[in-house]
Scaffold this active site. Structure first.
Site, PDB file in Angstrom:
ATOM      1  N   ARG A 101     -12.950-116.015  55.953  1.00 38.96           N
ATOM      2  CA  ARG A 101     -13.596-115.740  57.252  1.00 38.96           C
ATOM      3  C   ARG A 101     -13.330-116.927  58.159  1.00 38.96           C
ATOM      4  NH1 ARG A 101     -19.443-113.290  58.872  1.00 38.96           N
ATOM      5  NH2 ARG A 101     -18.269-111.450  58.267  1.00 38.96           N
ATOM      6  N   CYS A 257     -22.783-102.954  62.805  1.00 38.54           N
ATOM      7  CA  CYS A 257     -22.262-103.760  61.690  1.00 38.54           C
ATOM      8  C   CYS A 257     -23.266-104.815  61.233  1.00 38.54           C
ATOM      9  CB  CYS A 257     -20.937-104.400  62.075  1.00 38.54           C
ATOM     10  SG  CYS A 257     -20.997-105.409  63.558  1.00 38.54           S
ATOM     11  N   ARG A 285     -20.906-102.010  52.168  1.00 41.03           N
ATOM     12  CA  ARG A 285     -19.952-103.130  52.155  1.00 41.03           C
ATOM     13  C   ARG A 285     -19.593-103.470  50.703  1.00 41.03           C
ATOM     14  NH1 ARG A 285     -19.828-106.635  56.427  1.00 41.03           N
ATOM     15  NH2 ARG A 285     -17.919-107.339  55.408  1.00 41.03           N
TER      16      ARG A 285
HETATM   17  N1  NVA Z   1     -18.262-109.458  66.483  1.00 43.73           N
HETATM   18  C1  NVA Z   1     -19.157-110.125  65.556  1.00 43.73           C
HETATM   19  C2  NVA Z   1     -19.183-109.403  64.252  1.00 43.73           C
HETATM   20  C3  NVA Z   1     -20.202-109.948  63.275  1.00 43.73           C
HETATM   21  C4  NVA Z   1     -20.165-109.234  61.953  1.00 43.73           C
HETATM   22  C5  NVA Z   1     -18.740-111.572  65.383  1.00 43.73           C
HETATM   23  O1  NVA Z   1     -17.544-111.845  65.294  1.00 43.73           O
HETATM   24  O2  NVA Z   1     -19.610-112.438  65.349  1.00 43.73           O
HETATM   25  N1   CP Z   2     -21.377-107.380  59.363  1.00 40.78           N
HETATM   26  C1   CP Z   2     -21.077-108.584  58.812  1.00 40.78           C
HETATM   27  O1   CP Z   2     -19.921-108.939  58.590  1.00 40.78           O
HETATM   28  O2   CP Z   2     -22.171-109.331  58.513  1.00 40.78           O
HETATM   29  P1   CP Z   2     -22.182-110.872  58.088  1.00 40.78           P
HETATM   30  O3   CP Z   2     -21.730-111.669  59.289  1.00 40.78           O
HETATM   31  O4   CP Z   2     -23.595-111.134  57.697  1.00 40.78           O
HETATM   32  O5   CP Z   2     -21.221-111.062  56.943  1.00 40.78           O
END
Ligand code: NVA
Ligand code: CP
Length: 298
Positions: A101, A257, A285
């Protein structure tokens, strides 16, 4: 070697395979016969916060027989400037797969290229493929095939979530409508690359008309905190609420989400009325990502 780096690059046949396997994985939870990650260690390398993605992947890796190693990017030398390609070459010799991530999509791609281990995008600024595969699975679980249906995204139409939806729409044959202010609409280049039936508009009421699914995401994505005030000013009104929902089909689903900010992209009443769907989606998920893990090592 297989990777899941984006929905743009994921073939339709692979998407179908993951979605079909997710049903079986969900049914078999707790009685898994296959342990495809037995004896393997998968690293989670995260530069941004996470609840769902982190926990679902850590649990998923363990349920498939493997070990999960969580690495906060700031705690390893990556956070002090060690190049991604060097980190990748080191970790690639020690762990068996990576779930990343981060901010730049190019970093996940570079990691995959240099590590020589299966790599999964757990959210970048450009895409959130695991989330949208889960969303499609969750929709289909309740409403059958998504092909031919209308999905309406309301809010920041230029962030990772709508972009992954855009690449899924063309491949799975549903209509996608994105209602967002001009400055938050997806780049024309992305729409061109994706093809498919995608309508981008500032008119959220027109976008919601007869929709099968209303979907939203935060107005302030991770990394955009400095723009908070301006984003709130421009995105105010782009909210899923009871009056918007009346325009959609009577059996329309509402999904998010998460995390959700009540009073911003969704109102409290609509969120709570659709909490069952939204938390089924969150639970999924785990099941879908176990299917993704099985697919990448399969
Ligand atoms: N668009 C959001 C999604 C979080 C799951 C972000 O990137 O923070
Ligand atoms: N929706 C999602 O990706 O949640 P987190 O940021 O908690 O992983």
């Amino acid at each position: 070697m297989k990777h899941l780096l984006s929905l743009e690059k994921l073939a339709r046949a692979d998407m179908d395979q993951i979605l079909a396997a997710s049903t079986v994985v969900k049914q078999e939870r707790g009685q898994e016969t296959a342990q495809p990650l037995l004896g393997k260690t998968w690293g989670l390398i995260f530069s941004k916060s996470s609840t769902r993605t982190r926990v679902s992947f850590e649990v998923g890796v363990r349920e498939l027989g493997g070990n999960a190693l969580f690495l906060n990017a700031n705690d390893i030398q990556l956070g002090r400037g060690e190049p991604i390609k060097d980190t990748a070459r080191v970790l690639g010799r020690m762990i068996h797969g990576a779930i990343i991530r981060t901010f730049a999509q190019s970093d996940v791609e570079e990691f995959a290229e240099f590590s020589n281990i299966p790599t999964i995008n757990a959210l970048t600024d450009d895409e959130h493929p695991c989330q949208v595969l889960t969303d499609i699975f969750s929709f289909q679980e309740k409403r059958g095939p998504i092909a031919g249906k209308v999905v309406t995204f309301i809010g920041d139409g230029a962030c990772n979530m709508p972009v992954s939806w855009i690449f899924a729409a063309a491949k799975l044959g549903f209509e996608l409508r994105i209602a967002a202010p001009k400055n938050f609409q997806p780049a024309p280049d992305i729409l061109k690359r994706a093809g498919g039936k995608i309508i981008v508009t500032e008119d959220l009421k027109a976008a919601a008309e007869n929709a099968d699914l209303l979907y939203t995401d935060v107005w302030i994505s991770m990394g955009k905190e400095a723009e908070s005030a301006d984003r709130i000013r421009q995105l105010t009104g782009y909210q899923i609420n009871q009056s918007l929902l009346k325009l959609a089909r009577r059996d329309a689903l509402v999904m998010h989400c998460l995390p959700a900010y009540r009073g911003k992209e969704i109102d409290e009443e609509t969120f709570e009325a659709h909490a069952q769907t939204i938390f089924d989606e969150a639970e999924n998920r785990l099941h879908v990502q176990k299917a993704i893990l099985r697919w990448v090592v399969g």
